[in-house]
Design a protein around this motif. Structure first.
Motif: not given
Length: 308
Positions: A269-277, A147-156
């Motif tokens: 500052g990461r732009d991507t998150m990953g996992l396996g399922v 999943r792409a991450l966006r510093a200004g949008e992915d907030l707690p």
């Protein structure tokens, strides 16, 4: 030219990393293997490199690599196998050696047979007709999601009523995550029970940032879930495992933990998150990840052979 075959040593980690990244480029289009991951594999406490690792060279070029480990202390044995496309005979030599060692290892454990698992990309560099001819078959499929991450949008995210999340920094919290993992994953395919110290080795705890491991609790049930993530992969932030106890499912806690992790990694500052399922996961995990914006990066099959 015949292949030079020998066991691996820790000093081979850079060459093994280069080989796996070449396999990555062929299979998924970009290199995603880090040196620290290979070093951790070679340092596994359940691996005797002299007996449980294999390298094949053509001249000075490493063309195939294999590793075997044993978490079950019974009949279940795991192997990794990587080979460059033009060197299938080297790959087959490694498979023969790994199968022989797997059966030997299982018998050392007191089992009469070895049930061996190997994870391969769905379009691997290894010729799958070769392993089918040796009795291997696919028993499970996994998806690697991102999943792409966006510093200004992915907030707690705001915690649901009565829900609390905390970082896992104290030893007692680490033991809590271990207990939650053992309980939450006991029903999953191929789960192998692990005591606390074995689990620490499995998750490469010596290199883990424990502030990126979270525990979620509810007022009525106490600690019911966790998310264990890592920030030591060059390609992306990584969620190694996430789990919620059966009695607490259906309250949105899994999605809350995911969004909490997305926000933490975006802030770094990461732009991507990953996992396996596991695509056959019966807890609804694939649907949970899709609802939270994760999509398939590539697929991996679990191949199995039973040796007796």
């Amino acid at each position: 030219m015949p292949y030079l075959m020998r066991p691996a040593v820790l000093a081979d980690a850079p060459a093994i990393t280069d080989l796996l990244n070449e396999v990555d480029r062929i299979e998924i289009g970009r290199a995603e293997t880090d040196l620290n991951t290979i070093e951790a594999d070679l340092k596994r406490p359940d691996v005797d490199l002299e007996r449980d690792s294999w390298l094949a060279f053509e001249g000075e070029l490493l063309v195939a690599y294999g590793l075997l480990w044993d978490e079950s202390y019974g009949e279940r044995v795991d192997v990794d196998h990587y080979v460059l496309p033009d060197h299938q005979s080297a790959g087959e030599h490694l498979l023969e050696a790994m199968e022989t060692r797997a059966l030997e290892k299982a018998r050392e454990n007191g089992a009469e047979r070895a049930v061996v698992h190997l994870h391969l990309n769905v379009t691997p560099t290894l010729d799958t007709e070769l392993i089918r001819a040796r009795g291997w078959s696919v028993v499970r499929r996994y998806h690697v999601l991102r999943r792409a991450l966006r510093a200004g949008e992915d907030l707690p995210p705001e915690a649901p009523a009565g829900v609390r999340v905390r970082s896992c920094t104290a030893e007692a919290d680490r033991k809590c995550v271990h207990a939650l993992y053992q309980a939450g994953f006991a029903e999953h395919f191929d789960f192998q029970p692990r005591d606390y110290h074995q689990w620490l080795h499995d998750i490469h705890a010596d290199g883990l940032d424990w502030s990126l491991v979270w525990i979620v609790s509810t007022e009525d049930l106490g600690d019911v879930g966790f998310l264990l993530s890592r920030d030591d992969r060059e390609a992306m932030g990584w969620i190694r495992s996430i789990g919620v106890l059966r009695e607490a499912r259906g309250r949105g806690l899994g999605g809350f933990l995911l969004r909490h992790a997305f926000a933490a990694f975006a802030a770094r500052g990461r732009d991507t998150m990953g996992l396996g399922v596991d695509t056959s996961n019966a807890t609804g995990a694939p649907e949970l990840y899709a609802r939270n914006g994760m999509s398939v990066h590539y697929a991996v099959d679990t191949w199995e052979v039973v040796l007796a």
